[in-house]
Design a protein around this motif. Structure first.
Motif, short mmCIF file in Angstrom:
data_model
loop_
_atom_site.label_atom_id
_atom_site.label_comp_id
_atom_site.label_asym_id
_atom_site.label_seq_id
_atom_site.Cartn_x
_atom_site.Cartn_y
_atom_site.Cartn_z
N UNK A 119 0.84 -1.30 0.04
CA UNK A 119 0.00 0.18 0.08
C UNK A 119 0.96 1.15 -0.17
N UNK A 120 0.50 2.10 0.98
CA UNK A 120 1.42 3.35 1.13
C UNK A 120 2.62 3.33 2.03
N UNK A 121 3.09 2.15 2.06
CA UNK A 121 4.39 2.08 2.81
C UNK A 121 5.73 2.64 1.96
N UNK A 122 6.37 3.47 2.47
CA UNK A 122 7.26 4.19 1.56
C UNK A 122 8.65 3.48 1.99
N UNK A 123 8.91 3.37 3.20
CA UNK A 123 10.14 2.75 3.71
C UNK A 123 9.72 1.79 4.83
N UNK A 124 10.41 0.51 4.82
CA UNK A 124 10.28 -0.29 5.87
C UNK A 124 11.71 -0.45 6.50
N UNK A 125 11.97 -0.11 7.84
CA UNK A 125 13.23 -0.40 8.58
C UNK A 125 13.08 -1.38 9.21
N UNK A 126 13.39 -2.67 9.21
CA UNK A 126 13.14 -3.95 9.78
C UNK A 126 14.47 -4.36 10.62
N UNK A 127 14.31 -4.00 11.91
CA UNK A 127 15.51 -4.08 12.61
C UNK A 127 15.33 -5.39 13.31
N UNK A 128 16.59 -6.17 13.20
CA UNK A 128 16.68 -7.49 13.70
C UNK A 128 15.34 -8.45 13.77
N UNK A 129 14.86 -8.80 12.59
CA UNK A 129 13.79 -9.68 12.56
C UNK A 129 13.91 -10.84 13.27
N UNK A 130 13.16 -11.29 14.11
CA UNK A 130 13.31 -12.38 15.10
C UNK A 130 13.03 -13.85 14.03
N UNK A 131 13.37 -14.01 12.95
CA UNK A 131 12.89 -15.17 12.34
C UNK A 131 14.10 -16.16 12.31
N UNK A 132 13.99 -17.38 13.10
CA UNK A 132 15.00 -18.13 12.91
C UNK A 132 14.77 -19.14 11.60
N UNK A 133 13.86 -18.95 11.02
CA UNK A 133 13.78 -19.99 9.58
C UNK A 133 14.49 -19.82 8.74
N UNK A 134 15.26 -18.52 8.73
CA UNK A 134 16.00 -17.91 7.52
C UNK A 134 17.55 -18.51 7.76
N UNK A 135 17.71 -19.02 8.76
CA UNK A 135 19.31 -19.14 9.22
C UNK A 135 19.75 -20.72 8.61
N UNK A 136 20.86 -20.64 8.26
CA UNK A 136 21.50 -22.07 7.77
C UNK A 136 21.10 -23.09 8.88
N UNK A 137 21.32 -22.71 9.93
CA UNK A 137 21.09 -23.85 11.01
C UNK A 137 19.62 -23.73 11.41
N UNK A 138 18.83 -23.43 10.77
CA UNK A 138 17.39 -23.28 11.16
C UNK A 138 16.89 -24.37 11.77
N UNK A 139 17.11 -25.77 11.65
CA UNK A 139 16.27 -26.73 12.05
C UNK A 139 16.66 -26.74 13.72
N UNK A 140 18.13 -26.58 14.09
CA UNK A 140 18.41 -26.45 15.50
C UNK A 140 17.73 -25.37 16.03
#
Length: 291
Positions: A119-140
């Motif tokens: 929508x109207x979101x011009x800029x998103x600054x995402x600081x330290x998103x807490x997603x473990x799913x993107x890590x190479x060691x995501x299973x652990x």
């Protein structure tokens, strides 16, 4: 700072409370700035907001936190549900453009929002998103996050929060079996050792698994018209959320912007914690201005 006006939205499964502080130093044509985290509520952003008196600043309480109550009776929340709440707050502002600063779980929810409805979101600054799913060691890593949630359901807040602190301050990859390692003593962190029987904590119960297990839709983020900037604290190197920030930025073809201090470096005494809010705000302003 200007006095905030409070507003209420009835969304799908929740009643959301948000606050709007008008600019007091002349807005200079800047779009409103929406500051939020998860499960942090609006009170966490009072100090950071004080550095942006030239903008209208918006804060809110995520569903199940602070003033915002759940009406669906569900025990857990997904980033997509938070994203839809955020969408409705943004739409209620009625602005042609809006900038977002989102921290931790809020950064995960903001990525879900921009992927689904920029929508109207011009800029998103995402600081330290807490997603473990993107890590190479995501299973652990995901097993460790699930272990925190399971400990909360079994033993209550003190033991689960002790595990959460160990999880979030761990440096480097998680090894197989990390989640089954010795549990920290809650008393060592000043946490209660007795179970009070409650199971309504928004961090350990409601958001823990949904947030950390979220995988951003990178194709949708790339196709959105929003400029997405990923941030990480200079003191957070090697920790899960900083590593996640690096992984998300890499998938977006960018580099994380380094912010002063730690995971919550914008705090100026909220929750008894201190970061470097002045320097943090300066870096945020530079990013928003495109410099």
């Amino acid at each position: 700072m200007a006095h905030a006006t409070s507003h209420t939205l009835h969304t799908n499964g929740a009643t959301i409370h948000y606050d709007v502080r008008p600019a007091t130093a002349g807005d200079g044509g800047h779009p409103p700035l929406f500051l939020f985290g998860s499960p942090m509520d609006a009170s966490a952003f009072a100090t950071l907001a004080s550095y942006f008196t030239d903008r209208t600043v918006v804060t809110y309480d995520p569903r199940g936190t602070g003033r915002s109550t759940r009406t669906d009776g569900a025990a857990e929340t997904t980033p997509e549900e938070h994203a839809d709440d955020l969408r409705q707050v943004v739409e209620a502002l009625g602005a042609d453009a809006v900038d977002l600063f989102a921290s931790s779980g809020g950064a995960v929810n903001a990525l879900a929002l921009v992927a689904a409805a920029p929508g109207p979101i011009r800029v998103l600054v995402a600081h330290e998103p807490a997603t473990a799913a993107v890590l190479p060691d995501h299973e652990a890593a995901l097993a460790a996050c699930a272990g925190v949630h399971a400990t909360y359901l079994r033993a209550g807040m003190g033991p689960a929060m002790a595990k959460f602190i160990a999880l979030t301050t761990h440096k480097g990859p998680f090894t197989a079996g990390w989640a089954e390692g010795p549990a920290p003593d809650p008393a060592a962190f000043g946490l209660p050792t007795e179970d009070d029987g409650t199971r309504d904590d928004p961090l350990l119960g409601q958001n823990m698994r949904g947030c950390t297990g979220y995988r951003p839709d990178f194709a949708a983020l790339a196709a959105a018209g929003t400029r997405v900037v990923i941030g990480a604290g200079e003191e957070s190197e090697g920790e899960m959320c900083a590593r996640a920030a690096a992984a998300v930025a890499e998938r977006l073809g960018t580099e994380p912007v380094v912010f002063p201090s730690h995971h919550a470096g914008f705090l100026g005494g909220e929750y008894g914690q201190h970061g470097e809010p002045e320097g943090f705000a300066r870096t945020l302003r530079e990013v928003l201005d495109g410099s």
